[in-house]
Design a protein around this motif. Structure first.
Motif, PDB file in Angstrom:
ATOM      1  N   ARG A 173     -17.522   6.492   3.567  1.00 44.51           N
ATOM      2  CA  ARG A 173     -17.999   6.151   4.906  1.00 44.51           C
ATOM      3  C   ARG A 173     -17.924   8.184   5.362  1.00 44.51           C
ATOM      4  NH1 ARG A 173     -15.272   3.478   9.323  1.00 44.51           N
ATOM      5  NH2 ARG A 173     -15.474   1.278   8.051  1.00 44.51           N
ATOM      6  N   GLY A 183     -15.177   1.392   4.260  1.00 48.31           N
ATOM      7  CA  GLY A 183     -14.907   3.361   5.199  1.00 48.31           C
ATOM      8  C   GLY A 183     -14.475   4.381   4.936  1.00 48.31           C
ATOM      9  N   PHE A 184     -14.048   3.999   3.155  1.00 51.55           N
ATOM     10  CA  PHE A 184     -13.614   5.087   2.542  1.00 51.55           C
ATOM     11  C   PHE A 184     -15.142   6.041   1.852  1.00 51.55           C
ATOM     12  CE2 PHE A 184     -14.270   1.935  -0.658  1.00 51.55           C
ATOM     13  CZ  PHE A 184     -14.912   2.759  -1.724  1.00 51.55           C
ATOM     14  N   MET A 192     -11.167   6.087 -17.175  1.00 48.41           N
ATOM     15  CA  MET A 192     -11.858   6.288 -16.117  1.00 48.41           C
ATOM     16  C   MET A 192     -11.963   4.849 -16.239  1.00 48.41           C
ATOM     17  SD  MET A 192     -15.252   8.319 -17.832  1.00 48.41           S
ATOM     18  CE  MET A 192     -16.557   7.506 -16.544  1.00 48.41           C
ATOM     19  N   THR A 193     -12.381   3.940 -15.781  1.00 49.40           N
ATOM     20  CA  THR A 193     -12.877   2.107 -15.600  1.00 49.40           C
ATOM     21  C   THR A 193     -13.399   1.607 -16.954  1.00 49.40           C
ATOM     22  OG1 THR A 193     -13.236   2.511 -12.801  1.00 49.40           O
ATOM     23  CG2 THR A 193     -13.565   0.359 -14.245  1.00 49.40           C
ATOM     24  N   VAL A 221      -2.519   8.431  -7.153  1.00 48.57           N
ATOM     25  CA  VAL A 221      -3.290   9.767  -7.445  1.00 48.57           C
ATOM     26  C   VAL A 221      -2.741  10.784  -6.179  1.00 48.57           C
ATOM     27  CG1 VAL A 221      -5.372   7.600  -7.038  1.00 48.57           C
ATOM     28  CG2 VAL A 221      -4.077   8.332  -5.194  1.00 48.57           C
ATOM     29  N   PHE A 223      -7.474  13.698   1.022  1.00 45.10           N
ATOM     30  CA  PHE A 223      -7.943  13.527   0.514  1.00 45.10           C
ATOM     31  C   PHE A 223      -8.734  14.239  -0.790  1.00 45.10           C
ATOM     32  CE2 PHE A 223      -9.050  10.360   3.920  1.00 45.10           C
ATOM     33  CZ  PHE A 223      -7.981   9.214   3.594  1.00 45.10           C
ATOM     34  N   LYS A 255       1.168  -1.279   0.062  1.00 46.59           N
ATOM     35  CA  LYS A 255      -0.343  -0.080  -0.021  1.00 46.59           C
ATOM     36  C   LYS A 255       0.880   1.145  -0.140  1.00 46.59           C
ATOM     37  CE  LYS A 255      -1.845   1.541   3.580  1.00 46.59           C
ATOM     38  NZ  LYS A 255      -2.119   1.858   5.173  1.00 46.59           N
ATOM     39  N   MET A 307      -7.315   4.693 -20.484  1.00 49.37           N
ATOM     40  CA  MET A 307      -6.423   6.317 -20.466  1.00 49.37           C
ATOM     41  C   MET A 307      -6.809   6.835 -21.341  1.00 49.37           C
ATOM     42  SD  MET A 307      -5.509   6.284 -17.160  1.00 49.37           S
ATOM     43  CE  MET A 307      -6.497   4.692 -16.400  1.00 49.37           C
ATOM     44  N   THR A 365      -2.974  12.641  -3.516  1.00 51.00           N
ATOM     45  CA  THR A 365      -2.873  12.847  -2.538  1.00 51.00           C
ATOM     46  C   THR A 365      -1.933  11.906  -2.014  1.00 51.00           C
ATOM     47  OG1 THR A 365      -5.686  12.049  -1.604  1.00 51.00           O
ATOM     48  CG2 THR A 365      -3.417  11.274  -0.430  1.00 51.00           C
ATOM     49  N   TYR A 402     -10.903   7.344  -4.998  1.00 48.93           N
ATOM     50  CA  TYR A 402     -11.901   6.368  -4.728  1.00 48.93           C
ATOM     51  C   TYR A 402     -12.735   7.196  -5.671  1.00 48.93           C
ATOM     52  CZ  TYR A 402      -9.369   2.637  -2.760  1.00 48.93           C
ATOM     53  OH  TYR A 402      -7.943   1.733  -2.438  1.00 48.93           O
TER      54      TYR A 402
HETATM   55  C1  MCA Z   1      -8.394   5.073   2.959  1.00 50.51           C
HETATM   56  N1  MCA Z   1      -9.773   5.739   3.784  1.00 50.51           N
HETATM   57  C2  MCA Z   1     -10.334   6.844   2.762  1.00 50.51           C
HETATM   58  C3  MCA Z   1      -9.367   6.326   2.149  1.00 50.51           C
HETATM   59  N2  MCA Z   1      -8.299   5.050   1.974  1.00 50.51           N
HETATM   60  N3  MCA Z   1     -10.927   7.329   3.477  1.00 50.51           N
HETATM   61  C4  MCA Z   1     -10.835   8.233   2.275  1.00 50.51           C
HETATM   62  N4  MCA Z   1     -11.276   8.308   0.940  1.00 50.51           N
HETATM   63  C5  MCA Z   1     -10.015   7.248   1.049  1.00 50.51           C
HETATM   64  N5  MCA Z   1      -9.492   7.373  -0.413  1.00 50.51           N
HETATM   65  C6  MCA Z   1      -9.865   5.379   5.330  1.00 50.51           C
HETATM   66  C7  MCA Z   1     -10.366   3.672   5.804  1.00 50.51           C
HETATM   67  O1  MCA Z   1     -11.164   3.408   5.534  1.00 50.51           O
HETATM   68  C8  MCA Z   1     -10.034   4.231   6.975  1.00 50.51           C
HETATM   69  O2  MCA Z   1     -10.409   5.017   7.847  1.00 50.51           O
HETATM   70  C9  MCA Z   1      -8.817   4.808   7.149  1.00 50.51           C
HETATM   71  O3  MCA Z   1      -8.498   6.120   5.807  1.00 50.51           O
HETATM   72  C10 MCA Z   1      -6.888   4.448   7.479  1.00 50.51           C
HETATM   73  O4  MCA Z   1      -6.968   3.258   6.234  1.00 50.51           O
HETATM   74  P1  MCA Z   1      -6.064   3.134   5.120  1.00 50.51           P
HETATM   75  O5  MCA Z   1      -5.568   2.439   4.069  1.00 50.51           O
HETATM   76  O6  MCA Z   1      -4.655   3.093   6.009  1.00 50.51           O
HETATM   77  O7  MCA Z   1      -5.616   4.562   4.220  1.00 50.51           O
HETATM   78  P2  MCA Z   1      -4.627   4.941   3.538  1.00 50.51           P
HETATM   79  O8  MCA Z   1      -3.261   4.482   3.709  1.00 50.51           O
HETATM   80  O9  MCA Z   1      -4.623   6.824   4.286  1.00 50.51           O
HETATM   81  O10 MCA Z   1      -4.907   5.009   1.895  1.00 50.51           O
HETATM   82  C11 MCA Z   1      -4.735   5.973   1.113  1.00 50.51           C
HETATM   83  C12 MCA Z   1      -4.753   6.550  -0.239  1.00 50.51           C
HETATM   84  C13 MCA Z   1      -5.575   4.910  -0.221  1.00 50.51           C
HETATM   85  C14 MCA Z   1      -3.172   5.630   0.360  1.00 50.51           C
HETATM   86  C15 MCA Z   1      -4.910   7.188  -0.545  1.00 50.51           C
HETATM   87  O11 MCA Z   1      -6.576   5.406  -0.528  1.00 50.51           O
HETATM   88  C16 MCA Z   1      -5.403   4.331  -2.202  1.00 50.51           C
HETATM   89  O12 MCA Z   1      -4.347   3.620  -1.923  1.00 50.51           O
HETATM   90  N6  MCA Z   1      -6.414   5.512  -2.766  1.00 50.51           N
HETATM   91  C17 MCA Z   1      -5.612   5.225  -4.557  1.00 50.51           C
HETATM   92  C18 MCA Z   1      -7.227   5.029  -4.921  1.00 50.51           C
HETATM   93  C19 MCA Z   1      -6.836   3.950  -6.536  1.00 50.51           C
HETATM   94  O13 MCA Z   1      -5.629   3.361  -6.831  1.00 50.51           O
HETATM   95  N7  MCA Z   1      -7.992   4.646  -7.182  1.00 50.51           N
HETATM   96  C20 MCA Z   1      -8.346   4.348  -8.658  1.00 50.51           C
HETATM   97  C21 MCA Z   1      -9.770   3.857  -9.214  1.00 50.51           C
HETATM   98  P3  MCA Z   1     -11.123   4.619   9.037  1.00 50.51           P
HETATM   99  O14 MCA Z   1     -10.096   4.263   9.812  1.00 50.51           O
HETATM  100  O15 MCA Z   1     -12.182   5.297   9.992  1.00 50.51           O
HETATM  101  O16 MCA Z   1     -11.854   2.867   9.508  1.00 50.51           O
HETATM  102  S1  MCA Z   1      -9.205   3.960 -11.077  1.00 50.51           S
HETATM  103  C22 MCA Z   1      -9.747   5.172 -11.827  1.00 50.51           C
HETATM  104  O17 MCA Z   1     -10.322   6.076 -11.294  1.00 50.51           O
HETATM  105  C23 MCA Z   1      -9.465   5.263 -12.831  1.00 50.51           C
HETATM  106  C24 MCA Z   1      -9.578   4.576 -13.626  1.00 50.51           C
HETATM  107  C25 MCA Z   1      -8.417   6.562 -13.587  1.00 50.51           C
HETATM  108  O18 MCA Z   1      -8.251   7.480 -13.310  1.00 50.51           O
HETATM  109  O19 MCA Z   1      -7.072   6.123 -12.353  1.00 50.51           O
END
Ligand code: MCA
Ligand code: AMP
Length: 504
Positions: free
Chosen positions: A471, A468-469, A302-303, A249, A437, A230, A307, A251, A407
C-alpha cells in the motif's frame, strides 16, 4: 527409492529425539516428532489424491505445522507453493488459478471467503491453522505415522514460488530438488553451520529467505531453530541469548539497534548474524559492530536463484558489498544491451549460473527465454560491479522494483491497479527512503481532465485489493507526470521530489 532433497535434509533425522524447533513458550519439538507429523500429513495428501508433481498452494500462518506441510510435500513429491499471508483474496485467486493447484490450504478463518476461488479453479480446499487446527489437520491426525518417500529426480520440481514482475504479472519460479539441495550444501559450507547451531528464526516461511535459506541450511547441518511466529522485538531480545545465529532482513537489524536493550551481552552467545533480501546500509553494519562486536555477514540472492554470493565467514566482511560467488556458483557483470561481459570494475547487469539457478517460469516459456540464457546464465536485473578484490557490490536495479522491509514490490502492479480507479488518468509509483523499511511506497495520481479524485475511496479500494506492505503510504495528486522528450516518465525526478517524505 530416491528423493534427493528428502534423503539429504530429512531422512537422517528420522527417529532422532534431538531438538529441532524451540517455540517461544519453551515447547521443544524433536526431529522424530516433527517427522512423524510429516508422515501423517504426507498420508493425508495421498488420501486427498495429491500425486507427485501436483501443486499444493498454501496460504497459512507460520507454525511448526506449516513447516511440516512443506516437508510433507517434499516427501510425497508434491510441489510446495507458499503464499504471502498478507495477500488479499483478490491477489490469491491468480496464484491458485495460474499454478493449477490440486490442493489449496488456507487459514481456518478464511475458509468460507476462499471457497469461490477453490470452486473456480477446481482445487480441493482444506484449512490449517497456526494452533494445529483446521480440516487438514483433522485428516492428518488420524493417519499412520509412517509414509513412503516418493521417488523424485534431481530435476523434478520441489517448489513454485511466485515473484512479481516488471510487467505487473507474477511469475512462478520453478525450483527443483537440485536447486534447493545444492544451495543448502553451499550455505552450510560457506557459513559453517553444524549440529551445534541454534538459529533464531523470526522470518516468514513463504519466501526463499525464511523457508530455504534458513530452514534447509539448518536441517542439512542438523541444528535446531528457535521458531517464532514473526519478528517481535521483545521476544527476539529475550531469546537471543539461547541462539548461536540469526538470519534477517536489514529491518531486523535497524530495529535491534534502535532499542537500548540490545547490548553486546545479549549477543555474546551468537557466532553469526546474516543479512539479506535488501541492501544493508553500511551505517547499520558499522553501528552493529560498535554495539556488539559482530560484523554482520551480508549475502545476496533471489527467488529464482536462491543464494548467489556471500561475504566470507573467515576474512573481511565488507560493508556495502555482498561478497563473492558461493561455491559452485558463477557470477559475471554484463553490458545490459549486448550481454557481453564487462571489464572488472565496470557497472553492468549481474548474471548468475550454477546448480542453484531455477528451471524457468511456470507456463511462461517466453519470459523464461528472456531472462534465462541458453548457456545457463540468468539475467538478474540487478546492477552491480566487482571491485578490485573480487567483492560484488549491488549498486542499483535495472528493474523497477521497491524493496520494503525485505518484501519486493513491483510499481507496475500498483500502477495498473491505480489506473483503474475512477477519475485516474495515469499514475506513477516509486520507492522513497524509509528509516524502518529501507524503502516505502509513494503513489502519484494524475486525474482525468476536469475530474477530482476521491482519495478516501481510492485508499479503501487499495486496502481491499493489495497486500498491506504494497500500500502506498503517501498518495499525491499532480496535473502531469514529469516526462522526457521520448515521453517516458522520469521516475528519478519523482524519487528526488519525494526523497524526504518518510524522513522524520
Ligand atoms: C508489514 N507491513 C509492512 C511490511 N511488513 N509495510 C511495509 N513493508 C513491510 N515489509 C505493514 C503491515 O501491512 C501493517 O500495515 C503494519 O506494517 C504492521 O504489520 P506487521 O506484520 O505487524 O509488521 P511488522 O511485524 O512490523 O513486519 C515488518 C517486518 C516484516 C518484520 C520487516 O515485513 C518481515 O518479516 N519482513 C521480512 C520479509 C522477508 O522475509 N523477505 C524475504 C524475501 P497496516 O497497519 O497498514 O495494516 S526472499 C528474498 O527476498 C530473496 C530471495 C533473498 O535474498 O532473501
Ligand atoms: P526476490 O524477488 O524476493 O527474490 O528478491 C530478490 C532481489 O532482492 C534481488 O534481485 C535484489 O534486488 C534484492 N536483494 C537481495 N539481497 C540483497 C542484498 N544483500 N543487497 C541488495 N539487494 C538484495
Amino acid at each position: 527409492m530416491a528423493n534427493p532433497l528428502y534423503d539429504a535434509l530429512f531422512a537422517p533425522h528420522e527417529g532422532r529425539g534431538t531438538p529441532f524447533l524451540h517455540l517461544a513458550d519453551g515447547t521443544i519439538i524433536t526431529h522424530a516428532d516433527f517427522l512423524e507429523q510429516v508422515s501423517q500429513m504426507a498420508n493425508a495428501l495421498s488420501a486427498l489424491g495429491v500425486v507427485p508433481g501436483d501443486r499444493v498452494a498454501v496460504h497459512v500462518e507460520k507454525s511448526p505445522e506449516a513447516l511440516a506441510l512443506y516437508t510433507a510435500c517434499v516427501k510425497s513429491g508434491a510441489v510446495f507453493l507458499p503464499l504471502n499471508t498478507a495477500y488479499t483474496l483478490a491477489e490469491l485467486s491468480y496464484f491458485v488459478e495460474d499454478s493449477g493447484a490440486a490442493l489449496f490450504l488456507c487459514d481456518p478463518f478464511e475458509l468460507n471467503a476462499v471457497t469461490d476461488i477453490a470452486k473456480a479453479t477446481g482445487a480441493i480446499l482444506h484449512s490449517l491453522g497456526a494452533k494445529g487446527d483446521g480440516t487438514f489437520m483433522d485428516l492428518a491426525r488420524v493417519q499412520l505415522t509412517h509414509s513412503d518417500v516418493a521417488e523424485r529426480k534431481a530435476d523434478d520440481l520441489a517448489a513454485l514460488l511466485y515473484t512479481s514482475g516488471t510487467t505487473g504479472r507474477s511469475k512462478g519460479a520453478m525450483l527443483t530438488q537440485a536447486n534447493l539441495l545444492s544451495n543448502a550444501q553451499a550455505l552450510v559450507e560457506a557459513w559453517q553451520f553444524t549440529d551445534r547451531d541454534v538459529l533464531l528464526h523470526a522470518l516468514p516461511i513463504f519466501h526463499t529467505h525464511g523457508l530455504f535459506v534458513a530452514t534447509n541450511t539448518l536441517l542439512l547441518a542438523g541444528g535446531s531453530m528457535i521458531f517464532l511466529p514473526k519478528f517481535d522485538l521483545g521476544t527476539v531480545l529475550r531469546l537471543m541469548p539461547q541462539a548461536t545465529t540469526m538470519m534477517g532482513v536489514p529491518t531486523f537489524y535497524t530495529r535491534l539497534l534502535d532499542d537500548a536493550r540490545f547490548t553486546a551481552e545479549i549477543a555474546r552467545h551468537m557466532r553469526l548474524f546474516i543479512s539479506g533480501s535488501a541492501p544493508l546500509l553500511a551505517e547499520t553494519h558499522i553501528q552493529f559492530e560498535q554495539r556488539t562486536g559482530h560484523r554482520i555477514l551480508e549475502r545476496y540472492g533471489m527467488t529464482e536463484t536462491n543464494m548467489n554470493t556471500s561475504n566470507p565467514y573467515n576474512g573481511e566482511r565488507r560493508a556495502g558489498t555482498v561478497g563473492f560467488a558461493l561455491p559452485g556458483v558463477e557470477v559475471k557483470i554484463c553490458d545490459p544491451e549486448t550481454g557481453a561481459m564487462l571489464p572488472q570494475g565496470e557497472i553492468g547487469v549481474l548474471e548468475v549460473r550454477g546448480p542453484n539457478v531455477f528451471k524457468g517460469y511456470w507456463n511462461m516459456p517466453e519470459k523464461t527465454r528472456e531472462e534465462l540464457r541458453e548457456d545457463g546464465f540468468f539475467i538478474t536485473g540487478d546492477l552491480a560491479l566487482i571491485d578490485a578484490d573480487g567483492y560484488v557490490q549491488i549498486v542499483g536495479r535495472g528493474k523497477d522494483l521497491i524493496i520494503s522491509g525485505g518484501y519486493n514490490i513491483y510499481p507496475k502492479e500498483i500502477e495498473l491497479f491505480l489506473d483503474t480507479q475512477p477519475g485516474v488518468r495515469e499514475s506513477a509509483v516509486i520507492g522513497a527512503p524509509h528509516s524502518d523499511f529501507g524503502e516505502s511506497v509513494v503513489a502519484v495520481l494524475v486525474p482525468q481532465a476536469g475530474m477530482s479524485l476521491d482519495l478516501d475511496a481510492i485508499k479503501d479500494a487499495v486496502r481491499e485489493n493489495l497486500a498491506g506492505f504494497k500500500r502506498p503510504r503517501v498518495i499525491d495528486v499532480m496535473d502531469d507526470l514529469p516526462r522526457n522528450t521520448m515521453g517516458k516518465v522520469q521516475k528519478n525526478q519523482l524519487r528526488e521530489r519525494y526523497a524526504g517524505v518518510f524522513q522524520s
